[in-house]
Every structure is written in structure tokens, then in C-alpha cells.
Design a protein around this motif. Structure first.
Motif, PDB file in Angstrom:
ATOM      1  N   LEU A  11      59.397  23.012  55.860  1.00 24.27           N
ATOM      2  CA  LEU A  11      58.480  24.033  55.342  1.00 24.27           C
ATOM      3  C   LEU A  11      59.239  25.111  54.569  1.00 24.27           C
ATOM      4  N   HIS A  12      60.421  25.480  55.044  1.00 28.59           N
ATOM      5  CA  HIS A  12      61.241  26.454  54.319  1.00 28.59           C
ATOM      6  C   HIS A  12      61.687  25.875  52.973  1.00 28.59           C
ATOM      7  N   THR A  13      62.024  24.596  52.956  1.00 31.20           N
ATOM      8  CA  THR A  13      62.400  23.940  51.711  1.00 31.20           C
ATOM      9  C   THR A  13      61.219  23.939  50.742  1.00 31.20           C
ATOM     10  N   LEU A  14      60.032  23.675  51.255  1.00 35.01           N
ATOM     11  CA  LEU A  14      58.837  23.685  50.416  1.00 35.01           C
ATOM     12  C   LEU A  14      58.605  25.076  49.816  1.00 35.01           C
ATOM     13  N   ARG A  15      58.844  26.105  50.602  1.00 31.87           N
ATOM     14  CA  ARG A  15      58.704  27.482  50.101  1.00 31.87           C
ATOM     15  C   ARG A  15      59.681  27.739  48.946  1.00 31.87           C
ATOM     16  N   ASP A  16      60.887  27.188  49.053  1.00 33.28           N
ATOM     17  CA  ASP A  16      61.886  27.353  47.994  1.00 33.28           C
ATOM     18  C   ASP A  16      61.533  26.569  46.730  1.00 33.28           C
ATOM     19  N   GLN A  17      60.814  25.470  46.881  1.00 32.14           N
ATOM     20  CA  GLN A  17      60.518  24.593  45.750  1.00 32.14           C
ATOM     21  C   GLN A  17      59.258  24.956  44.977  1.00 32.14           C
ATOM     22  N   VAL A  18      58.337  25.691  45.605  1.00 33.67           N
ATOM     23  CA  VAL A  18      57.045  25.982  44.972  1.00 33.67           C
ATOM     24  C   VAL A  18      56.866  27.491  44.870  1.00 33.67           C
ATOM     25  N   HIS A  20      55.060  30.972  44.490  1.00 29.36           N
ATOM     26  CA  HIS A  20      53.813  31.531  45.014  1.00 29.36           C
ATOM     27  C   HIS A  20      53.299  30.788  46.243  1.00 29.36           C
ATOM     28  N   PHE A  21      54.170  30.040  46.905  1.00 28.66           N
ATOM     29  CA  PHE A  21      53.830  29.375  48.165  1.00 28.66           C
ATOM     30  C   PHE A  21      53.831  30.439  49.251  1.00 28.66           C
ATOM     31  N   GLN A  22      52.747  30.579  49.976  1.00 27.18           N
ATOM     32  CA  GLN A  22      52.631  31.648  50.968  1.00 27.18           C
ATOM     33  C   GLN A  22      52.971  31.206  52.379  1.00 27.18           C
ATOM     34  N   GLY A  23      52.869  29.925  52.664  1.00 30.97           N
ATOM     35  CA  GLY A  23      53.201  29.452  53.996  1.00 30.97           C
ATOM     36  C   GLY A  23      52.696  28.052  54.227  1.00 30.97           C
ATOM     37  N   GLY A  24      53.201  27.434  55.280  1.00 30.55           N
ATOM     38  CA  GLY A  24      52.799  26.075  55.576  1.00 30.55           C
ATOM     39  C   GLY A  24      52.859  25.795  57.059  1.00 30.55           C
ATOM     40  N   MET A  25      52.290  24.654  57.418  1.00 30.33           N
ATOM     41  CA  MET A  25      52.222  24.266  58.816  1.00 30.33           C
ATOM     42  C   MET A  25      52.140  22.747  58.889  1.00 30.33           C
ATOM     43  N   VAL A  26      52.762  22.191  59.904  1.00 33.51           N
ATOM     44  CA  VAL A  26      52.577  20.788  60.238  1.00 33.51           C
ATOM     45  C   VAL A  26      51.927  20.776  61.609  1.00 33.51           C
ATOM     46  N   ALA A  27      50.806  20.063  61.706  1.00 32.81           N
ATOM     47  CA  ALA A  27      50.057  20.001  62.959  1.00 32.81           C
ATOM     48  C   ALA A  27      49.610  18.568  63.200  1.00 32.81           C
ATOM     49  N   ARG A 104      52.740  21.078  40.864  1.00 34.33           N
ATOM     50  CA  ARG A 104      54.025  21.175  41.577  1.00 34.33           C
ATOM     51  C   ARG A 104      53.797  21.231  43.084  1.00 34.33           C
ATOM     52  N   LEU A 105      52.771  21.966  43.511  1.00 37.87           N
ATOM     53  CA  LEU A 105      52.437  22.028  44.939  1.00 37.87           C
ATOM     54  C   LEU A 105      52.146  20.624  45.460  1.00 37.87           C
ATOM     55  N   HIS A 106      51.313  19.863  44.742  1.00 35.71           N
ATOM     56  CA  HIS A 106      51.004  18.500  45.172  1.00 35.71           C
ATOM     57  C   HIS A 106      52.270  17.651  45.262  1.00 35.71           C
ATOM     58  N   LEU A 107      53.069  17.679  44.236  1.00 34.98           N
ATOM     59  CA  LEU A 107      54.287  16.871  44.198  1.00 34.98           C
ATOM     60  C   LEU A 107      55.206  17.179  45.382  1.00 34.98           C
ATOM     61  N   GLN A 108      55.520  18.447  45.554  1.00 34.08           N
ATOM     62  CA  GLN A 108      56.479  18.832  46.602  1.00 34.08           C
ATOM     63  C   GLN A 108      55.886  18.710  48.010  1.00 34.08           C
ATOM     64  N   ALA A 109      54.609  19.042  48.172  1.00 36.78           N
ATOM     65  CA  ALA A 109      54.005  18.966  49.509  1.00 36.78           C
ATOM     66  C   ALA A 109      53.840  17.518  49.961  1.00 36.78           C
ATOM     67  N   ARG A 110      53.521  16.624  49.039  1.00 35.65           N
ATOM     68  CA  ARG A 110      53.441  15.196  49.399  1.00 35.65           C
ATOM     69  C   ARG A 110      54.802  14.710  49.893  1.00 35.65           C
TER      70      ARG A 110
END
Length: 174
Positions: A11-18, A20-27, A104-110
Motif C-alpha cells: 500500500l505504501h508503494t502504491l501511494r508512491d506510484q499514484v 493524489h492517492f489518499q489511502g488504501g486497504m486490503v481486506a 494510472r490508479l487502475h494500472l498500479q492498483a491491479r
């Protein structure tokens, strides 16, 4: 070693790659938080809401014959909330501002969802199985039944809107 810190790194890596990414979660698909990077959002509530949204999205894709659930995107006036499949047992939820490049969000989050899935599997995460939804045939049968009910109560309904997914006014809430 728990799986949470390794997945939180994703999730931290995703924040660095995108931007205006505000946060993420895996559940898990049933709403249990595995890892999060949500500074201003309560993760347990978001996990529960994501599980509900994923349940609806899975049923929607099955009922329309679009295959297995992969992702969903919700756009609000102040940003985006996206949920991505992270294997059959987990989901990655991303929160981003309205200025985010959604492609970019789709690419990196996938990619992050795939990596989170592999890490959880490699570390022996306990399986979490989603409750089974209705089969495609059962959903299609329910749709046909509903259309027949609407046609009986409003014979002209199908003549002026043959492909409308909108239920007739006399249908009961389900």
C-alpha cells in the motif's frame, strides 16, 4: 511473521506510484481488515462497506454474464473509491482525490492487488471464502420472472422500453 506489515508495504508503494492517492486497504471479501494505509478513514467501516459493494458487484457481473468480478470504481464529488480483486479471498480498496489519473490508479492498483494476493498466499493466510451468490441461470430466471410480472401488470411497459433494466412500479421491494 504476520502478513499485515508485508501487505502494508504494498500500500505504501502504491501511494508512491499514484499521485493524489489518499489511502488504501486490503481486506478479506467478508470485511475483515488485513492491512491498511488510511490516515483519515476508519478501516473497519470501509472494509464492511467494501464487502457489501463487492457482493453487489459480483452479483451484477454474474447476472449480466460479464464473468467474474475484477474491479469496481465509484466516483464522488470529492474523489474516487476503487475496489480491485486481490485473488478470490481478498480485495484492495483505493481512495484517491478527484485529480488522480484514473488510468494510472487502475494500472498500479491491479498490480498491487496481485502482489498482495501472492504475498498473502505465500505466507499462508487463512482462506476466507465469500458466500456463494446466485448462479447466472438463477439470476436470469429471476429477471425473466420479474419481467413477466411487469408485463402482466403493465402490458404496454415492454412495448415502449424493451431493454430497460428499471423495474416496473408495481414490483415489490426485494
Amino acid at each position: 511473521m504476520t502478513i499485515e506489515p508485508r501487505i502494508r508495504d504494498e500500500l505504501h508503494t502504491l501511494r508512491d506510484q499514484v499521485r493524489h492517492f489518499q489511502g488504501g486497504m486490503v481486506a478479506s471479501v467478508d470485511g475483515m481488515v488485513i492491512a491498511h494505509d488510511l490516515p483519515d478513514i476508519e478501516p473497519d467501516g470501509l472494509a464492511a462497506l467494501t464487502a457489501a459493494a463487492i457482493g453487489v458487484a459480483k452479483r451484477l457481473t454474474e447476472a449480466t454474464g460479464q464473468g467474474a468480478f475484477e474491479e469496481t470504481l465509484t466516483r464522488g464529488s470529492d474523489g474516487y473509491i476503487a475496489a480491485y480483486s486481490a485473488g478470490r479471498r481478498a480485495v484492495l480498496t483505493a481512495v484517491a482525490s478527484p485529480h488522480t489519473n484514473v488510468g494510472r490508479l487502475h494500472l498500479q492498483a491491479r498490480r498491487a492487488g496481485g502482489r498482495a494476493h501472492r504475498r498473502a498466499r505465500r505466507l499462508g493466510a487463512a482462506p476466507v471464502v465469500a458466500p456463494p451468490g446466485p448462479s447466472r441461470q438463477a439470476a436470469a430466471a429471476a429477471t425473466r420472472k420479474h419481467l413477466r410480472e411487469c408485463e402482466r401488470s403493465h402490458p404496454s411497459w415492454l412495448k415502449w422500453k424493451p431493454l430497460s433494466p428499471t423495474p416496473c412500479r408495481t414490483s415489490k421491494a426485494r
